[in-house]
Scaffold this motif. Structure first.
Motif, short mmCIF file in Angstrom:
data_model
loop_
_atom_site.label_atom_id
_atom_site.label_comp_id
_atom_site.label_asym_id
_atom_site.label_seq_id
_atom_site.Cartn_x
_atom_site.Cartn_y
_atom_site.Cartn_z
N GLU A 59 -8.83 50.54 44.95
CA GLU A 59 -8.46 49.15 45.26
C GLU A 59 -7.37 49.11 46.33
O GLU A 59 -7.46 48.36 47.30
CB GLU A 59 -7.99 48.46 43.98
CG GLU A 59 -7.46 47.07 44.17
CD GLU A 59 -6.89 46.51 42.89
OE1 GLU A 59 -7.46 45.52 42.40
OE2 GLU A 59 -5.87 47.05 42.38
N TRP A 60 -6.35 49.94 46.16
CA TRP A 60 -5.25 49.97 47.14
C TRP A 60 -5.71 50.58 48.46
O TRP A 60 -5.30 50.15 49.53
CB TRP A 60 -4.04 50.73 46.58
CG TRP A 60 -3.07 49.81 45.92
CD1 TRP A 60 -2.84 49.65 44.59
CD2 TRP A 60 -2.19 48.89 46.58
NE1 TRP A 60 -1.88 48.69 44.39
CE2 TRP A 60 -1.46 48.21 45.59
CE3 TRP A 60 -1.95 48.57 47.92
CZ2 TRP A 60 -0.50 47.23 45.89
CZ3 TRP A 60 -1.00 47.60 48.22
CH2 TRP A 60 -0.29 46.94 47.21
N ARG A 62 -8.63 50.33 49.82
CA ARG A 62 -9.38 49.27 50.49
C ARG A 62 -8.41 48.25 51.10
O ARG A 62 -8.58 47.83 52.24
CB ARG A 62 -10.31 48.60 49.47
CG ARG A 62 -11.17 47.50 50.02
CD ARG A 62 -12.16 47.06 48.91
NE ARG A 62 -12.83 45.85 49.26
CZ ARG A 62 -12.52 44.64 48.77
NH1 ARG A 62 -11.56 44.51 47.88
NH2 ARG A 62 -13.18 43.58 49.15
N LYS A 123 -7.76 40.01 41.13
CA LYS A 123 -8.46 41.04 40.37
C LYS A 123 -9.97 40.92 40.55
O LYS A 123 -10.67 41.92 40.74
CB LYS A 123 -8.08 40.94 38.89
CG LYS A 123 -8.58 42.06 38.06
CD LYS A 123 -8.03 42.00 36.66
CE LYS A 123 -8.44 43.25 35.90
NZ LYS A 123 -7.77 43.35 34.62
N GLY A 126 -10.92 42.11 44.09
CA GLY A 126 -10.52 43.47 44.43
C GLY A 126 -9.29 43.59 45.31
O GLY A 126 -9.15 44.55 46.07
N PRO A 128 -5.17 43.99 45.29
CA PRO A 128 -4.09 44.34 44.36
C PRO A 128 -3.31 43.10 43.94
O PRO A 128 -2.96 42.26 44.79
CB PRO A 128 -3.21 45.30 45.18
CG PRO A 128 -4.15 45.88 46.20
CD PRO A 128 -5.10 44.77 46.53
#
Length: 137
Positions: A59-60, A62, A123, A126, A128
């Motif tokens: 996630e981070w 991206r 969330k 996607g 953070p």
């Protein structure tokens, strides 16, 4: 900035920062960047690079890719390290702009649902949760 994001997505038919970076000829590398750096963007010999901290969650990674892509699109020719060392310009403004670009890119085509908090929205798409302050209702 929103129009720039729409044009990118329309032209390359994706909002994925990794695919956009590749389509734009930006090389993506993964390295251990230590505790305080999540990513960086630089140009060398006419080649453009995004370096992403290899220990970050997907996630981070991206988000960082989208953020650094924002630097490529918004801050051409500006070297943050030079700014910090040789001027009184605050690089924080550039970082906030790149964060807004990343949030705009990653949330393109989705909207906050009724009664949904910005944290829940982040969330779901996607982003953070720490970046919820950059969500524009």
């Amino acid at each position: 900035m929103d129009e720039m994001i729409r044009k990118l997505i329309r032209k390359y038919k994706t909002s994925c920062p990794f695919e956009l970076s590749r389509s734009l000829g930006i090389h993506i590398r993964y390295l251990d960047l230590g505790k305080s750096t999540k990513g960086l963007y630089y140009r060398k010999l006419r080649r453009r690079f995004i370096v992403i901290h290899s220990e970050l969650s997907p996630e981070w990674q991206r988000f960082v890719c989208a953020h650094e892509l924002g630097h490529d699109r918004l801050h051409k020719g500006i070297n943050r390290f030079f700014l910090e060392e040789h001027s009184y310009f605050a690089p924080g403004k550039l970082e906030r702009q790149a964060n807004r670009f990343a949030v705009g890119l990653l949330s393109a085509g989705t909207a906050i649902l009724q009664d949904e908090t910005t944290e829940t929205y982040c969330k779901r798409v996607g982003i953070p949760p720490e970046m919820h302050t950059y969500i524009q209702p």
